[in-house]
Scaffold this motif. Structure first.
Motif, PDB file in Angstrom:
ATOM      1  N   ARG A 198       0.852  -1.197   0.000  1.00  0.00           N
ATOM      2  CA  ARG A 198       0.000   0.000   0.000  1.00  0.00           C
ATOM      3  C   ARG A 198       0.879   1.235   0.000  1.00  0.00           C
ATOM      4  NH1 ARG A 198      -4.392  -0.251   4.649  1.00  0.00           N
ATOM      5  NH2 ARG A 198      -5.131   1.568   3.531  1.00  0.00           N
ATOM      6  N   CYS A 199       0.457   2.247  -0.738  1.00  0.00           N
ATOM      7  CA  CYS A 199       1.187   3.511  -0.742  1.00  0.00           C
ATOM      8  C   CYS A 199       0.230   4.613  -1.163  1.00  0.00           C
ATOM      9  CB  CYS A 199       2.396   3.445  -1.681  1.00  0.00           C
ATOM     10  SG  CYS A 199       1.957   3.073  -3.361  1.00  0.00           S
ATOM     11  N   GLY A 200       0.728   5.823  -1.274  1.00  0.00           N
ATOM     12  CA  GLY A 200      -0.101   6.942  -1.696  1.00  0.00           C
ATOM     13  C   GLY A 200      -0.912   7.513  -0.551  1.00  0.00           C
ATOM     14  N   VAL A 201      -1.764   8.468  -0.876  1.00  0.00           N
ATOM     15  CA  VAL A 201      -2.590   9.147   0.114  1.00  0.00           C
ATOM     16  C   VAL A 201      -3.565   8.144   0.720  1.00  0.00           C
ATOM     17  CG1 VAL A 201      -4.266  10.989   0.496  1.00  0.00           C
ATOM     18  CG2 VAL A 201      -2.397  11.317  -1.119  1.00  0.00           C
ATOM     19  N   ARG A 245       8.671  -8.820  13.396  1.00  0.00           N
ATOM     20  CA  ARG A 245       7.786  -8.047  14.267  1.00  0.00           C
ATOM     21  C   ARG A 245       7.774  -6.571  13.856  1.00  0.00           C
ATOM     22  NH1 ARG A 245       9.790  -9.789  18.732  1.00  0.00           N
ATOM     23  NH2 ARG A 245      11.149  -8.040  19.204  1.00  0.00           N
ATOM     24  N   TYR A 246       8.970  -6.007  13.602  1.00  0.00           N
ATOM     25  CA  TYR A 246       9.059  -4.611  13.148  1.00  0.00           C
ATOM     26  C   TYR A 246       8.344  -4.418  11.820  1.00  0.00           C
ATOM     27  CZ  TYR A 246      12.638  -3.233  16.592  1.00  0.00           C
ATOM     28  OH  TYR A 246      13.323  -2.929  17.728  1.00  0.00           O
ATOM     29  N   ALA A 247       8.548  -5.320  10.875  1.00  0.00           N
ATOM     30  CA  ALA A 247       7.935  -5.189   9.548  1.00  0.00           C
ATOM     31  C   ALA A 247       6.414  -5.186   9.656  1.00  0.00           C
ATOM     32  CB  ALA A 247       8.403  -6.321   8.632  1.00  0.00           C
ATOM     33  N   ARG A 248       5.872  -6.072  10.470  1.00  0.00           N
ATOM     34  CA  ARG A 248       4.417  -6.128  10.665  1.00  0.00           C
ATOM     35  C   ARG A 248       3.906  -4.825  11.286  1.00  0.00           C
ATOM     36  NH1 ARG A 248       2.636 -10.985  14.005  1.00  0.00           N
ATOM     37  NH2 ARG A 248       3.581 -11.992  12.211  1.00  0.00           N
ATOM     38  N   GLN A 249       4.637  -4.338  12.263  1.00  0.00           N
ATOM     39  CA  GLN A 249       4.258  -3.097  12.941  1.00  0.00           C
ATOM     40  C   GLN A 249       4.297  -1.917  11.966  1.00  0.00           C
ATOM     41  OE1 GLN A 249       6.878  -2.271  16.191  1.00  0.00           O
ATOM     42  NE2 GLN A 249       6.080  -0.235  16.547  1.00  0.00           N
ATOM     43  N   TYR A 250       5.338  -1.825  11.139  1.00  0.00           N
ATOM     44  CA  TYR A 250       5.459  -0.714  10.196  1.00  0.00           C
ATOM     45  C   TYR A 250       4.413  -0.805   9.084  1.00  0.00           C
ATOM     46  CZ  TYR A 250       9.841   0.334  12.544  1.00  0.00           C
ATOM     47  OH  TYR A 250      10.790   0.645  13.486  1.00  0.00           O
ATOM     48  N   ARG A 251       4.082  -2.022   8.622  1.00  0.00           N
ATOM     49  CA  ARG A 251       3.028  -2.167   7.612  1.00  0.00           C
ATOM     50  C   ARG A 251       1.690  -1.721   8.168  1.00  0.00           C
ATOM     51  NH1 ARG A 251       5.963  -6.769   6.033  1.00  0.00           N
ATOM     52  NH2 ARG A 251       4.780  -8.116   7.403  1.00  0.00           N
ATOM     53  N   ILE A 253      23.259  -4.305  -3.863  1.00  0.00           N
ATOM     54  CA  ILE A 253      23.094  -4.034  -2.435  1.00  0.00           C
ATOM     55  C   ILE A 253      22.434  -2.663  -2.344  1.00  0.00           C
ATOM     56  CG2 ILE A 253      24.257  -3.545  -0.261  1.00  0.00           C
ATOM     57  CD1 ILE A 253      26.305  -5.595  -0.928  1.00  0.00           C
ATOM     58  N   ILE A 254      21.332  -2.579  -1.602  1.00  0.00           N
ATOM     59  CA  ILE A 254      20.556  -1.347  -1.542  1.00  0.00           C
ATOM     60  C   ILE A 254      19.867  -1.255  -0.180  1.00  0.00           C
ATOM     61  CG2 ILE A 254      18.468  -2.376  -2.502  1.00  0.00           C
ATOM     62  CD1 ILE A 254      18.122   0.190  -4.170  1.00  0.00           C
ATOM     63  N   ASP A 255      19.582  -0.035   0.248  1.00  0.00           N
ATOM     64  CA  ASP A 255      18.801   0.177   1.467  1.00  0.00           C
ATOM     65  C   ASP A 255      17.325   0.127   1.107  1.00  0.00           C
ATOM     66  OD1 ASP A 255      21.124   0.507   2.835  1.00  0.00           O
ATOM     67  OD2 ASP A 255      20.908   2.651   3.164  1.00  0.00           O
ATOM     68  N   THR A 256      16.529  -0.503   1.948  1.00  0.00           N
ATOM     69  CA  THR A 256      15.085  -0.583   1.725  1.00  0.00           C
ATOM     70  C   THR A 256      14.363  -0.525   3.057  1.00  0.00           C
ATOM     71  OG1 THR A 256      13.364  -1.779   0.509  1.00  0.00           O
ATOM     72  CG2 THR A 256      14.910  -3.112   1.767  1.00  0.00           C
ATOM     73  N   ALA A 257      13.081  -0.258   3.010  1.00  0.00           N
ATOM     74  CA  ALA A 257      12.281  -0.173   4.234  1.00  0.00           C
ATOM     75  C   ALA A 257      11.949  -1.578   4.734  1.00  0.00           C
ATOM     76  CB  ALA A 257      10.993   0.599   3.964  1.00  0.00           C
ATOM     77  N   THR A 258      11.986  -1.767   6.021  1.00  0.00           N
ATOM     78  CA  THR A 258      11.674  -3.055   6.634  1.00  0.00           C
ATOM     79  C   THR A 258      10.251  -3.495   6.303  1.00  0.00           C
ATOM     80  OG1 THR A 258      13.168  -2.495   8.440  1.00  0.00           O
ATOM     81  CG2 THR A 258      11.640  -4.286   8.844  1.00  0.00           C
ATOM     82  N   ARG A 259       9.313  -2.549   6.208  1.00  0.00           N
ATOM     83  CA  ARG A 259       7.916  -2.897   5.965  1.00  0.00           C
ATOM     84  C   ARG A 259       7.690  -3.542   4.599  1.00  0.00           C
ATOM     85  NH1 ARG A 259       7.958   2.708   5.185  1.00  0.00           N
ATOM     86  NH2 ARG A 259       7.223   3.322   3.109  1.00  0.00           N
ATOM     87  N   LEU A 310      -3.669 -10.193   1.909  1.00  0.00           N
ATOM     88  CA  LEU A 310      -3.417 -11.497   1.296  1.00  0.00           C
ATOM     89  C   LEU A 310      -3.074 -12.566   2.322  1.00  0.00           C
ATOM     90  CD1 LEU A 310      -1.367 -10.503  -1.876  1.00  0.00           C
ATOM     91  CD2 LEU A 310      -3.722 -11.312  -1.788  1.00  0.00           C
ATOM     92  N   THR A 311      -2.401 -12.183   3.400  1.00  0.00           N
ATOM     93  CA  THR A 311      -1.973 -13.166   4.402  1.00  0.00           C
ATOM     94  C   THR A 311      -2.854 -13.191   5.632  1.00  0.00           C
ATOM     95  OG1 THR A 311      -0.477 -11.580   5.448  1.00  0.00           O
ATOM     96  CG2 THR A 311       0.438 -12.974   3.699  1.00  0.00           C
ATOM     97  N   GLY A 312      -3.790 -12.240   5.747  1.00  0.00           N
ATOM     98  CA  GLY A 312      -4.631 -12.180   6.939  1.00  0.00           C
ATOM     99  C   GLY A 312      -3.890 -11.624   8.134  1.00  0.00           C
ATOM    100  N   GLU A 313      -2.803 -10.925   7.890  1.00  0.00           N
ATOM    101  CA  GLU A 313      -1.974 -10.367   8.953  1.00  0.00           C
ATOM    102  C   GLU A 313      -2.690  -9.189   9.596  1.00  0.00           C
ATOM    103  OE1 GLU A 313       1.539  -7.461   8.147  1.00  0.00           O
ATOM    104  OE2 GLU A 313       2.347  -9.490   8.144  1.00  0.00           O
ATOM    105  N   SER A 314      -2.763  -9.220  10.912  1.00  0.00           N
ATOM    106  CA  SER A 314      -3.318  -8.062  11.608  1.00  0.00           C
ATOM    107  C   SER A 314      -2.156  -7.192  12.056  1.00  0.00           C
ATOM    108  CB  SER A 314      -4.131  -8.501  12.817  1.00  0.00           C
ATOM    109  OG  SER A 314      -3.278  -9.000  13.820  1.00  0.00           O
ATOM    110  N   GLY A 315      -2.400  -5.921  12.188  1.00  0.00           N
ATOM    111  CA  GLY A 315      -1.341  -5.009  12.588  1.00  0.00           C
ATOM    112  C   GLY A 315      -1.050  -5.043  14.074  1.00  0.00           C
ATOM    113  N   GLU A 316      -1.928  -5.674  14.830  1.00  0.00           N
ATOM    114  CA  GLU A 316      -1.765  -5.684  16.279  1.00  0.00           C
ATOM    115  C   GLU A 316      -0.833  -6.822  16.685  1.00  0.00           C
ATOM    116  OE1 GLU A 316      -5.549  -5.774  18.102  1.00  0.00           O
ATOM    117  OE2 GLU A 316      -6.346  -4.208  16.809  1.00  0.00           O
TER     118      GLU A 316
END
Length: 160
Positions: free
Chosen positions: A24-27, A121-127, A73-79, A146-152
């Motif tokens: 997900r991205c954008g406004v 854990r960090y990636a889930r929290q940031y997403r 090799i590149i920097d990327t966001a954990t989320r 798609l995975t049924g992941e909850s943010g909590e």
């Protein structure tokens, strides 16, 4: 020079992950994009370095570039990553890149497992932090849907 005379790089343990298929991205998080600018969705990457100071928001990863297929090799966001796990790296090109960038060396098995769990854990929290109070678009294809992941986080994941 014979092929057996070439010194072989020793494999070592790193944390591997996959790039999310859709993000997900954008406004308000209403726009969906496949993978990231550098990697296709589902691509396997190896975590070379983590910036723990700001809470593990950014990682340095090695993986195959989206358009050319070259190892970069590149920097990327954990989320933008999921499925963190310890993995023994055998790929000669990855070992070369890591050595050239001064990131050669491995992790211990227990430490790699701890790092993988923490990054997941960090990636889930940031997403979950992307437009937290906004509904997902119709027929959303983001990783959480798609995975049924909850943010909590559960009590065990939060460390309590």
């Amino acid at each position: 020079m014979a092929e057996e005379d070439v010194p072989q790089a020793r494999p070592f343990l790193l944390v591997a992950a996959n790039v999310v298929t859709w993000r997900r991205c954008g406004v308000g998080g209403q726009e969906l994009r496949p993978g990231t600018k550098a990697f296709k969705g589902g691509a396997k990457v190896y975590v070379a370095d983590v910036y723990w100071g700001p809470g593990g928001e950014r990682l340095t990863v090695a993986g195959r570039e989206r358009h050319t297929g070259r190892w970069i090799i590149i920097d990327t966001a954990t989320r933008h990553l999921h499925g963190f796990r310890p993995k023994l790296v055998h790929t000669p090109r990855v070992l070369e890149l890591l050595r050239a960038s001064g990131r050669e060396g491995g992790l211990g098995a227990e430490y790699a497992a701890d790092v993988a769990a923490t990054l997941e854990r960090y990636a889930r929290q940031y997403r979950a932090g992307i437009a937290p109070n906004r509904p997902h678009p119709d027929r959303c294809l983001c990783h959480a849907c798609l995975t049924g992941e909850s943010g909590e986080l559960t009590v065990a994941e939060a460390g309590g």
